[in-house]
Design a protein around this motif. Sequence first.
Motif, PDB file in Angstrom:
ATOM      1  N   GLN A 157      10.100   0.443   3.101  1.00  0.00           N
ATOM      2  CA  GLN A 157      10.158   0.731   1.669  1.00  0.00           C
ATOM      3  C   GLN A 157       8.879   0.287   0.967  1.00  0.00           C
ATOM      4  O   GLN A 157       8.116  -0.523   1.476  1.00  0.00           O
ATOM      5  CB  GLN A 157      11.389   0.081   1.017  1.00  0.00           C
ATOM      6  CG  GLN A 157      11.421  -1.428   1.118  1.00  0.00           C
ATOM      7  CD  GLN A 157      12.153  -1.895   2.355  1.00  0.00           C
ATOM      8  OE1 GLN A 157      11.807  -1.506   3.468  1.00  0.00           O
ATOM      9  NE2 GLN A 157      13.166  -2.721   2.165  1.00  0.00           N
ATOM     10  N   ARG A 158       8.668   0.833  -0.236  1.00  0.00           N
ATOM     11  CA  ARG A 158       7.454   0.557  -0.984  1.00  0.00           C
ATOM     12  C   ARG A 158       7.412  -0.904  -1.429  1.00  0.00           C
ATOM     13  O   ARG A 158       8.438  -1.489  -1.757  1.00  0.00           O
ATOM     14  CB  ARG A 158       7.388   1.464  -2.212  1.00  0.00           C
ATOM     15  CG  ARG A 158       6.030   1.471  -2.914  1.00  0.00           C
ATOM     16  CD  ARG A 158       6.035   2.467  -4.060  1.00  0.00           C
ATOM     17  NE  ARG A 158       6.893   2.019  -5.155  1.00  0.00           N
ATOM     18  CZ  ARG A 158       6.482   1.219  -6.136  1.00  0.00           C
ATOM     19  NH1 ARG A 158       5.246   0.764  -6.148  1.00  0.00           N
ATOM     20  NH2 ARG A 158       7.304   0.873  -7.104  1.00  0.00           N
ATOM     21  N   GLY A 159       6.233  -1.467  -1.441  1.00  0.00           N
ATOM     22  CA  GLY A 159       6.071  -2.826  -1.933  1.00  0.00           C
ATOM     23  C   GLY A 159       5.501  -3.754  -0.883  1.00  0.00           C
ATOM     24  O   GLY A 159       5.138  -3.348   0.229  1.00  0.00           O
ATOM     25  N   ILE A 160       5.416  -5.037  -1.253  1.00  0.00           N
ATOM     26  CA  ILE A 160       4.981  -6.089  -0.339  1.00  0.00           C
ATOM     27  C   ILE A 160       6.236  -6.798   0.156  1.00  0.00           C
ATOM     28  O   ILE A 160       7.056  -7.270  -0.636  1.00  0.00           O
ATOM     29  CB  ILE A 160       4.032  -7.069  -1.041  1.00  0.00           C
ATOM     30  CG1 ILE A 160       2.738  -6.330  -1.421  1.00  0.00           C
ATOM     31  CG2 ILE A 160       3.722  -8.266  -0.144  1.00  0.00           C
ATOM     32  CD1 ILE A 160       1.782  -7.166  -2.240  1.00  0.00           C
ATOM     33  N   LYS A 161       6.395  -6.830   1.480  1.00  0.00           N
ATOM     34  CA  LYS A 161       7.600  -7.400   2.076  1.00  0.00           C
ATOM     35  C   LYS A 161       7.262  -8.732   2.740  1.00  0.00           C
ATOM     36  O   LYS A 161       6.309  -8.814   3.520  1.00  0.00           O
ATOM     37  CB  LYS A 161       8.195  -6.440   3.114  1.00  0.00           C
ATOM     38  CG  LYS A 161       8.909  -5.232   2.516  1.00  0.00           C
ATOM     39  CD  LYS A 161       7.996  -4.164   1.957  1.00  0.00           C
ATOM     40  CE  LYS A 161       7.112  -3.534   3.005  1.00  0.00           C
ATOM     41  NZ  LYS A 161       6.296  -2.422   2.444  1.00  0.00           N
TER      42      LYS A 161
ATOM     43  N   ASP B 286       1.956  -5.685   3.696  1.00  0.00           N
ATOM     44  CA  ASP B 286       1.492  -5.297   2.360  1.00  0.00           C
ATOM     45  C   ASP B 286       1.712  -3.804   2.110  1.00  0.00           C
ATOM     46  O   ASP B 286       2.340  -3.109   2.915  1.00  0.00           O
ATOM     47  CB  ASP B 286       0.029  -5.710   2.151  1.00  0.00           C
ATOM     48  CG  ASP B 286      -0.940  -4.897   3.010  1.00  0.00           C
ATOM     49  OD1 ASP B 286      -0.532  -3.882   3.600  1.00  0.00           O
ATOM     50  OD2 ASP B 286      -2.129  -5.283   3.080  1.00  0.00           O
ATOM     51  N   CYS B 287       1.162  -3.329   0.991  1.00  0.00           N
ATOM     52  CA  CYS B 287       1.395  -1.930   0.591  1.00  0.00           C
ATOM     53  C   CYS B 287       0.770  -0.928   1.556  1.00  0.00           C
ATOM     54  O   CYS B 287       1.162   0.240   1.595  1.00  0.00           O
ATOM     55  CB  CYS B 287       0.845  -1.686  -0.811  1.00  0.00           C
ATOM     56  SG  CYS B 287       1.718  -2.619  -2.085  1.00  0.00           S
ATOM     57  N   ASN B 288      -0.219  -1.357   2.326  1.00  0.00           N
ATOM     58  CA  ASN B 288      -0.842  -0.486   3.322  1.00  0.00           C
ATOM     59  C   ASN B 288      -0.222  -0.648   4.701  1.00  0.00           C
ATOM     60  O   ASN B 288      -0.758  -0.154   5.684  1.00  0.00           O
ATOM     61  CB  ASN B 288      -2.347  -0.767   3.421  1.00  0.00           C
ATOM     62  CG  ASN B 288      -3.114  -0.203   2.243  1.00  0.00           C
ATOM     63  OD1 ASN B 288      -2.562   0.556   1.448  1.00  0.00           O
ATOM     64  ND2 ASN B 288      -4.379  -0.576   2.126  1.00  0.00           N
TER      65      ASN B 288
END
Length: 944
Positions: free
Chosen positions: A751-755, A772-774
Amino acid sequence: MNQLLPTAEIAPDLNQQDIDNIKQRFFAISEERLARTRFGLNDRQQIVLDTLPALFHYNHPALPGYVSQKTPSGLSGFNISNRNKLAIKRLASNFEFPQSNAENAIYSIFIMGSVGSIAHGNRSDLDVWICHNPDLDSESKRLLEHKCERISRWAEAFEAEVHCFVMNSEEFRQGKIAQLDDESSGSSQHYLLLDEFYRSGIWLGGRIPLWWLVPPHCENQYEHFAKSLLDSKLVATDEVIDFGSVAKMPINEFVGAGIWQLYKGIDSPYKSVLKLLLLETYASTYPNIKSLSVEFKERVYGDEFDLNQIDAYLCLYRRIELYLKGRKERKRLELVRRSFYFLVDCPLTQQSSPLGWQWRLLQEIVHEWGWQHRQLTRLDARATWKAAQTTLEKQNLVQELTRSYRFVSDFGARQSDENAIDQSELRTLGRKLNAAFDRRAGKIEFINPDISLDIKERVLLFKKTELNQSSGFWQVYGLPKKESNPTINLLLKQSHSLSELLCWCYLNGIYDLDTDIIVRDDTVSESYVKQFLSSIGACIVTPPVKPKHDEFLRTPHIKQVLVFTNLAGHVDVKDNKSNDDPNDTRDAFSYGSQQKNLVSSIELIVINSWNEVVCQSFSENCVQQIAVRYLQLFYSQPTQEFPEIIVFSPRSPHSNCVSERMRELFRDLNSELTRQTHSPTESGLRYVFKVAKKYHLLRSFPNKPHVDQFDSQEALLAALQRPQSRSSILALDRYALNHHPLKLVIDNAQQRGIKVFVLPLALHRARVFIVDCNQSLIQLQFPFGHLDNLLHSLKQFIQNVLHKQPILNSDDPKADECPILFYRLKQEHGQWLDCETIELSKRASMFSDFEVKVIVEPINSKKLHYRLFCDQFEFSGDLPQQIAAVKQFILSHRKGDKNYPCYLSDVDISLCREQINNGGELFLSHYLRIKNDIEQKLNSTLLR
């Protein structure tokens, strides 16, 4: 019939009697050519020919081709003959012939090409020109074209191949021709098509060509003379149709016509050899080109009325013969003679009585050439030529076709900067030629373009020759019997790839089920070879269906992919499964406790929409190579719909396991690639899989596949932690890292975001994975007193970094709104089961009693200077001195339990790109590693 009419030459100044005389000469030639055409057809084909004028004159539901009452009909000036009536009655016995049709929407009907010539036979097609009133609206033309299509389909049932071309004479004169397709040359050869029409066309009814009535010496003043004929009322407007003159052939048409003939040579090479060489002869006489059609008209206006001497194909041959003799090109002339002989299709050594006019005329011509009976016997056996002779003949044909094309295209380029052919048509023809003639590694060459009827061999012997320990090549021989020795004259083909040879044999019809197979190599069994051939036969239709014209309007797409494993032999492995060994799996890439790769070789066959078949073999590192190749093929698709791969494995103890494992790999890769291509932000893929005891990382940035190999999990994890400059999908193969927490991290990080994934360890330490987002992975360890404090500190630190660099090199347009999500990894009995979301407490962020920041500055290209701040106080000295001072500051202000960790709230490294990332962009991982490094040094003293 040698004399059609009296041989008195027509006077230059025509009168009505001259006009009538000329008409009668052309009518007589058409009638005699039509008789010769009927002679070459069987009874059923003759019905098609005899009904054609009536089918377009009448529009009736009882007749073939009927579409609707609105379909244009009525052939100008048509008077039905008894032969026409008899043919119609055989189709519709109760049909009543109306007395007249006032519409007259059809101006003329002609047949053209080889009809009525020495080259025409019952296997020849009929090219029919249906010339209509130029005033027809688009709907009427559509109905007429539909009727033509229905008549063509109806004719097939009578063993006749009919191609109807709906023609508008006014548009033709203006250069507006039907669009390019499989039968129409489009704009590629306007004048050359007209040249052929005038010299070979047979009038079936309606208006006559105005060109007939313009004397040959007036061809250069065609328009002026034609206008004077009409203005003087010598010729009525409603009795002629005007397609224009062939006096001046544009130089810039040579290239387009050359490409068209080269394309037609794919299926009819002998005819194209003659037509391309005719182009060459025309080019050689520029600017004083006298076309064959003008020469034909000169003979009609003069004293030559021997049908043999004005035969369209014989005149074409004579012109080429004269040209090549003048250039003393004997070898080319012999190929031209073979081409002419094969086109006539009248085997002189096999002909049974009764002997027709074509046989007698060809006998005379061959006698001129001085051909001996032995040579004729060899040529007449063409239908049974085998692969070696067929391959040699094709090479000669392609060499001649490309040589003539180069001549005319170079000539056209020298004489004109313009190009008569429409550029889109030029591109389409180029694609067709590429598909047929382009030779590249692994592409299967089709060697039998209408040369032999049967090239299959009784026995095929496959033999491997070793060059050295690491390389060799395969050869295939066609043997008359099993006991025969494989001599050089029996060699058919050689290649480094056995699968390429097998495909070549199968697709060219050299192998069939009755062919005996012999393999001379210790590593490959005859059984495996036969299973490979059987697998191809189950999937690929032979002969291949010709692609539709529309397929060449776009780039090719893959329509079928076959994978055959272990052609070189299966891998032996001890199958003693131990439930206690975590390495023991059913994964064919890392099988059992020995972790052996059961795939020793892979054969890949790819078929695209242009019917190009490409074979590729992989032996060393074959699984890794096929994974890279799969990505290359997927990204090459103009659309993202990739066909499911069909996998075969020869029968062996683990063949089912191998086949299913290959299918799983392809399905999983397809799923991840599809997800990537459907994502607006993902620009690449990183895919982790294991082969034997080694890990592999398949990467594509952007769309450039590459695979890295790692000897251990640690080396793999280090590679996964390299910062990613662009957003990509990170995925694990279904069998990779099943006993590692990273499996849960990657599976839950989409999913989108920083996990942030937290794994609490012993001694108040936590292992933290951050994605991270990438989809860059960072793995760190942190001490903690209360886990909530650690997570709050991470959240604030990441937010501070994002505020400094809102987008932080992410492709996500909403990266500045990037959520920070927290998860706890759950383990039970050594198995990583799941991860649960962590909701941070809403209390004020009291995770640290001090605000510690670091500013990092460059000293030189390699060294850095650290400046530590605590509650706005800055400390001096080198880094160890500053850390000691910060420790004393913190301890002096803490009350009670002083042994708990301190976390940095911010790091500034904005001036250190050169030192930290060789001048590249800075990523979240760079900030986190500086933070973690300083915290470790600081907390190592605080927690003593």
